[in-house]
Design an enzyme around this catalytic site. Structure first.
Site, PDB file in Angstrom:
ATOM      1  N   HIS A 266      49.179  41.407  22.687  1.00 15.72           N
ATOM      2  CA  HIS A 266      48.572  42.018  23.875  1.00 15.72           C
ATOM      3  C   HIS A 266      47.139  41.504  24.074  1.00 15.72           C
ATOM      4  CE1 HIS A 266      48.088  45.428  26.774  1.00 15.72           C
ATOM      5  NE2 HIS A 266      46.825  45.363  26.379  1.00 15.72           N
ATOM      6  N   GLU A 267      46.363  41.558  23.012  1.00 12.18           N
ATOM      7  CA  GLU A 267      44.965  41.119  23.137  1.00 12.18           C
ATOM      8  C   GLU A 267      44.880  39.617  23.358  1.00 12.18           C
ATOM      9  OE1 GLU A 267      42.952  43.433  23.675  1.00 12.18           O
ATOM     10  OE2 GLU A 267      44.176  45.082  22.918  1.00 12.18           O
ATOM     11  N   HIS A 270      45.036  39.108  27.017  1.00  9.36           N
ATOM     12  CA  HIS A 270      43.717  39.305  27.631  1.00  9.36           C
ATOM     13  C   HIS A 270      42.826  38.092  27.359  1.00  9.36           C
ATOM     14  CE1 HIS A 270      44.008  43.415  29.108  1.00  9.36           C
ATOM     15  NE2 HIS A 270      44.381  43.900  27.927  1.00  9.36           N
ATOM     16  N   GLU A 305      45.366  43.496  32.702  1.00  8.20           N
ATOM     17  CA  GLU A 305      46.471  44.104  31.970  1.00  8.20           C
ATOM     18  C   GLU A 305      47.776  43.363  32.271  1.00  8.20           C
ATOM     19  OE1 GLU A 305      45.564  46.331  29.872  1.00  8.20           O
ATOM     20  OE2 GLU A 305      47.434  47.240  29.196  1.00  8.20           O
TER      21      GLU A 305
END
Lengths: 507, 507
Positions: A266-267, A270, A305
C-alpha cells in the site's frame, strides 16, 4: 518585468514555502520513526511554528505582489498550462488562508492537544462521554472553519474540498448510494461461501524475514530505494521530501503476516506516485498542497489512495501475483508456509469476514466502514446528528450494513484517531481511492493489450510506466476528475470498482 | 505592558527562531544519517531557506519592537541575570546580522557550492591549484564579512568571535606561544620512549561488537538514550534539538578499534553538555546561537569541545578507566583482545606518533595541527600570507613543529573540509577545548575530594553532577571565560593542560 521574470518571482516564493513544508514533513517523519521519547515535548512547537511560517509566507505582501504579476503573465496561456495552473492554485490557496483568521487556527490547534488526550482516555475506558464535549467543539470549530472558507449547498462541502477538491456532500451521497446498492449483493454472495483455510497466516513470522520480503516487494514494484527508505512505525505512512526522497514505513506483526506485507504494498503505491512526479514540478505549486499546507505531489487524497489501493489490491492481493511470487515468500518462510499452496495463500488473504474495526477490514467490507463515517461527518456538520447521539447512529449503521452488534465504544465510535486531531472530512477519500483505482485499472487493461501479459509474467514496469505518464507525472496540475476524464473518458464512476469486486469475490 | 509581558513577547519571537533552527538541524542530521542519495538535490535549498527565515525573523520589525520593550524591562536586573543576558545576546545578534548585507550572505552561499566541488576534485587529484582560486575568494569574502561585523585590532578577531566570543588573534598568539613552548619538551620526552605494542588495535572488530560497547559507554558515562540516539555516519557529530533530544553519531572502522570507541566517547561528552542545559532555557536565547544561527545550548565552540575532550581524554583515555573496564571490552571481543592486558591496551591507545593527518593525530601532537591552521587563517585574513603561498607555509610548519615532510597537498593543505565550506575561524576552538577541559578537570579534582575515588570506582555520576551544576546547566548564559573565572578562579590558562600532558606522556 517580462512574463518569465514575473513568474519566476512567484516561483521563488512558493519554493520557499515548499522548503518549509518539507522540513515540517521531516519533523513529522522523524517523530514517528527516529525521535527519542524526550523530543516530543518541543517537536509540536517546531511543527506548529513551521506551519505558521508557511502560511505567513503565503499571505505576505511580497507573495501577493508576485502573484498579481504572475496572474497577468499567464493570462494568455492555455487553461491547462502548467504555469497557469500554478498561478491559479496559488491564488486559490491565498484566498483560502486569507479567509481563515489566525485566531481560529489557534483555537483548533489548542483543541487538538486536549481532544487527543481526551480521546485516548475515552478509548482506553471505552467511554464516549469523556470525549463527547471535545468532539462537540471539534464540530463547532469545523463548522466555523467551513463558514470562513465558504460553501453553498452543504457545510460538509467545504471540509471535503480540503482533501478532495470538487467533491461535495451531494456527490458523495450519490456515489455511496450506488456503492451500497452494488456492494451488498456481492457481499451476500461472498458470505455464503465456506471460509477458506487461513491458520497459516497466524504462525510465527520473525520480523527479519518480513522486512526482507518487504524489500523484495519494493524491488518488484519498482519503488526506488535510492530515492526512498523503508522504516518501521506504529502507524504506517508515506511521506515525500520532493520526488527524490520519498519514504515509506510499515509495521511488523509477528503473528499475522498480511499486516506488513499488504501495508508495505500500500505504501509503495503511495511512494510510486510521489517518485513519479515530473522533476520540473519540484519545489513548485504543482508539488505542494498550499491549501492543506503539506508538501505532496499527488493531486488529492483520493487520487493518492487510488494508487496505493491499486498496487495493494489489484496487483499484490491477486491470484496472478501469488501464482508468480508465492515461492519467493516461501523461501523467506520455508517452515511457516511449506504446507501452503499459492492458491490457498491467495484465498486466505482475500477471505471476507465483516468485523468491527476499519483498519482490519477486508476489501469487500472496508467501504461500509468509510461510508458510515462519512455519513456521520456530514450529519454532524449540518447539525442533523447531535454529537450526543453519535454512538447510537454508529451502532445502528454497523447493524444495518454489516449485521454486527457493537459491544462498546472502543470497538465502535472511538476506534479512529482522525476526529481527535481536529479534522473532519478526510474519510471519504479512502473510498474514492478504491473507486478511482479500479476505474484507472480497467481503462489500462482495456487500452494496453500487453498489460495483462506483463503483469502475469511478474513484470510491473509496463503498469508503472502507464501510471507514470497518465497520472504520476502530472503532480497536482490536473484535478482528480480532470485526470479521470483525460485518461478514462469519464469522471469518477463506481461501475469498474463494482465489476472488479464482483469478479474477485462473487465469481 | 508590564515587565513580564514585554519579556514574554521577545521570548515568543526567539522561541520561533529556535524552532526553525532546530528544524534546520534536523535537516542536517537526517542528511548525514538517514537521507537517501536522491534527497541531496533539494536538501540544500531547504536548509538555506530555513536559515534565511531564522535571520528574517530575527531582523523583523516585530522582533525589534519586542527587543526594545524587553531592554527597558530588564534594565534594573543584575548584570548576569538570565533574562538580562537573553536580551543582551539577542541585541548583539540582531546588530550582527543587521551589519551583514543579504547580498554577501548569498555570495558566500553560492561560493560554498562551487568551492566544495573544487576542493573535492583538488583533493582527489592532490592538486592545490584547482582549489586555489576558490580559497582566494573565500578569504576575500571572509575579509568582507569581518569588515561588516567590525574589528579593531585584527580582521581575524571578527571571524574567531563568531565561534569563540572574546577570543582574538592576539589572545590566540599568546596562548599558542605558551603551548608550543610547553608542548615541545613533552613531545620530545614522549618520542624518546620505545613505542608500545599496538598490533591488536588493528585486528578484525565486527561493527556489532563495537556498537554494543559504544552503547555500554553511553550508559557508563550517563548519556541518556531516552533523550538521545547513537547512529552511524561518515563524519561523527553531535546535534541537539533541545536538551531532551540530543543525538550523537559515530563511525565504525572494522580494522581499527579506537576510531569508534574514542569517537563515541567524544560525542558523548558533547551530548552530555546539551542534555544538561537548564530546562528553563529551552527555546530561549540561552539555548540558541543567534549569531551563528544554530540551535545549541553550549556557550562556545571551545567550551563545547572542552566537555567532549574531557570525557574522551581525561576519562576514557586513562589508565584508571581501562583498569576498571577493559574486561567489559574483552567480553565483547574475547578472541581479538584475549592476549592483551588493560595496561597494554592503555599504552596502545596513548602511543605518540607525529603524523600528517589531523583527525588521526594523538593527544600530544593534535594541537600542533590546530595551531598551524589557526596561524595560517590569521595570516590569510590580514593578507600577510597570499593564498598561493599556502602549501609552502603549511609544509614548512609541519617540518618545523613535527619534523615531517608533506609528500603531497592531499596529505597536507587539502586534508580538511572546513575552509571549503566557506568558513574561516573555527580551528582554534579545538585547542581551546583541550585547554579548558584540563583547567576544569584540575579544579574539580582539587575541590571535590571524592571525585578521584568515584572515578577510580567506575562511577562517573559525581563528575557529571559537578559539570552539570558548574557548566552544562548554564547553557549560553555565561561566556566561556566568565564560566572559567566563576569555577576555576581564572580565565583560560594553558598551565593545567600542560601539567596534565606532562603527567600523562612525560612521566
Amino acid at each position: 518585468m517580462n512574463q518569465q521574470a514575473s513568474f519566476a518571482a512567484l516561483q521563488e516564493r512558493i519554493a520557499a514555502v515548499n522548503d518549509v513544508l518539507n522540513a515540517t514533513s521531516l519533523l513529522t517523519w522523524d517523530s514517528r520513526t527516529m525521535m527519542p521519547a524526550g523530543g516530543a515535548e518541543t517537536r509540536g512547537h517546531q511543527i506548529a511554528t513551521l506551519t505558521r511560517i508557511a502560511r505567513d509566507l503565503l499571505l505576505a505582501p511580497e507573495t501577493e505582489g508576485a502573484l498579481e504579476e504572475a496572474e497577468r503573465a499567464v493570462e494568455g496561456l492555455p487553461a491547462d498550462a502548467a504555469e497557469r495552473r500554478m498561478v491559479e492554485q496559488t491564488r486559490h490557496a491565498v484566498e483560502h488562508h486569507r479567509s481563515v483568521p489566525a485566531s481560529l487556527i489557534q483555537e483548533r490547534a489548542a483543541l487538538r492537544t486536549v481532544a487527543q488526550s481526551a480521546w485516548i482516555e475515552a478509548r482506553s475506558k471505552s467511554d464516549f462521554s469523556i470525549y463527547e464535549p471535545h468532539l462537540a467543539k471539534t464540530v463547532a470549530l469545523s463548522r466555523a472553519y467551513a463558514d470562513c472558507i465558504g460553501w453553498s449547498e452543504h457545510p460538509y462541502d467545504a471540509m471535503v474540498s480540503i482533501y478532495e477538491p470538487g467533491e461535495t456532500a451531494a456527490s458523495l451521497k450519490s456515489l455511496f448510494s450506488k456503492l451500497r446498492e452494488g456492494l451488498l449483493p456481492i457481499l451476500d454472495t461472498a458470505r455464503s461461501r465456506p471460509q477458506p483455510r487461513s491458520d497459516f497466516l497466524f504462525r510465527d513470522f520473525p520480523e527479519e524475514g518480513q522486512r526482507a520480503f518487504g524489500l523484495t516487494l519494493t524491488e518488484k514494484l519498482g519503488y526506488d530505494l535510492q530515492r526512498g527508505r523503508l522504516d518501521t512505525t506504529v502507524h504506517p505512512f508515506e511521506v515525500s521530501f520532493t520526488r527524490n526522497d520519498v519514504r515509506i514505513t510499515t509495521r511488523y506483526n509477528r503473528n499475522y503476516l498480511p499486516a506488513s506485507m499488504f501495508g508495505t504494498a500500500h505504501e509503495i503505491g503511495h511512494g510510486l506516485y510521489e517518485q513519479g512526479v515530473d522533476p520540473a514540478y519540484t519545489r513548485t505549486t504543482l508539488a505542494t498542497d498550499l491549501v492543506g499546507l503539506y508538501a505532496v505531489g499527488g493531486t488529492s487524497f483520493g487520487a493518492h489512495e487510488s494508487q496505493s489501493r491499486l498496487w495493494e489490491n489489484h496487483i499484490v492481493r491477486s491470484l496472478t501475483f501469488w501464482q508468480r511470487h508465492f515461492s519467493d515468500l516461501q523461501r523467506h518462510f520455508p517452515d511457516q508456509l511449506g504446507d501452503v499452496s499459492a492458491e490457498e495463500f491467495y484465498r486466505a488473504v482475500t477471505r471476507v469476514e465483516p468485523g468491527l474495526i476499519r483498519v482490519e477490514a477486508d476489501e469487500l467490507t472496508y467501504d461500509f466502514h468509510i461510508m458510515l463515517r462519512a455519513d456521520i461527518e456530514c450529519a454532524l456538520m449540518d447539525g442533523s446528528l447531535p454529537v450526543s447521539e453519535l454512538p447510537g447512529a454508529w451502532n445502528a449503521a454497523m447493524k444495518r450494513d454489516l449485521g454486527l452488534t457493537v459491544p462498546n465504544d472502543a470497538k465502535g465510535v472511538l476506534q479512529d484517531v482522525h476526529w481527535s486531531t481536529g479534522y473532519i472530512g478526510s474519510f471519504p477519500t479512502y473510498t474514492i481511492g478504491n473507486v478511482m483505482g479500479a476505474q484507472v485499472m480497467e481503462t489500462l487493461r482495456q487500452q494496453n493489450p500487453s498489460l495483462n501479459a506483463s503483469i502475469g509474467a511478474g513484470d510491473y514496469g509496463v503498469l508503472a510506466e502507464e501510471l507514470r505518464t497518465r497520472i504520476w507525472q502530472h503532480g497536482r496540475r490536473f484535478m482528480r476528475d480532470e485526470l479521470l476524464e483525460r485518461e478514462t473518458g469519464r469522471r469518477l464512476d463506481p461501475a469498474p470498482y463494482l465489476a472488479y469486486l464482483q469478479n474477485k469475490y462473487a465469481f
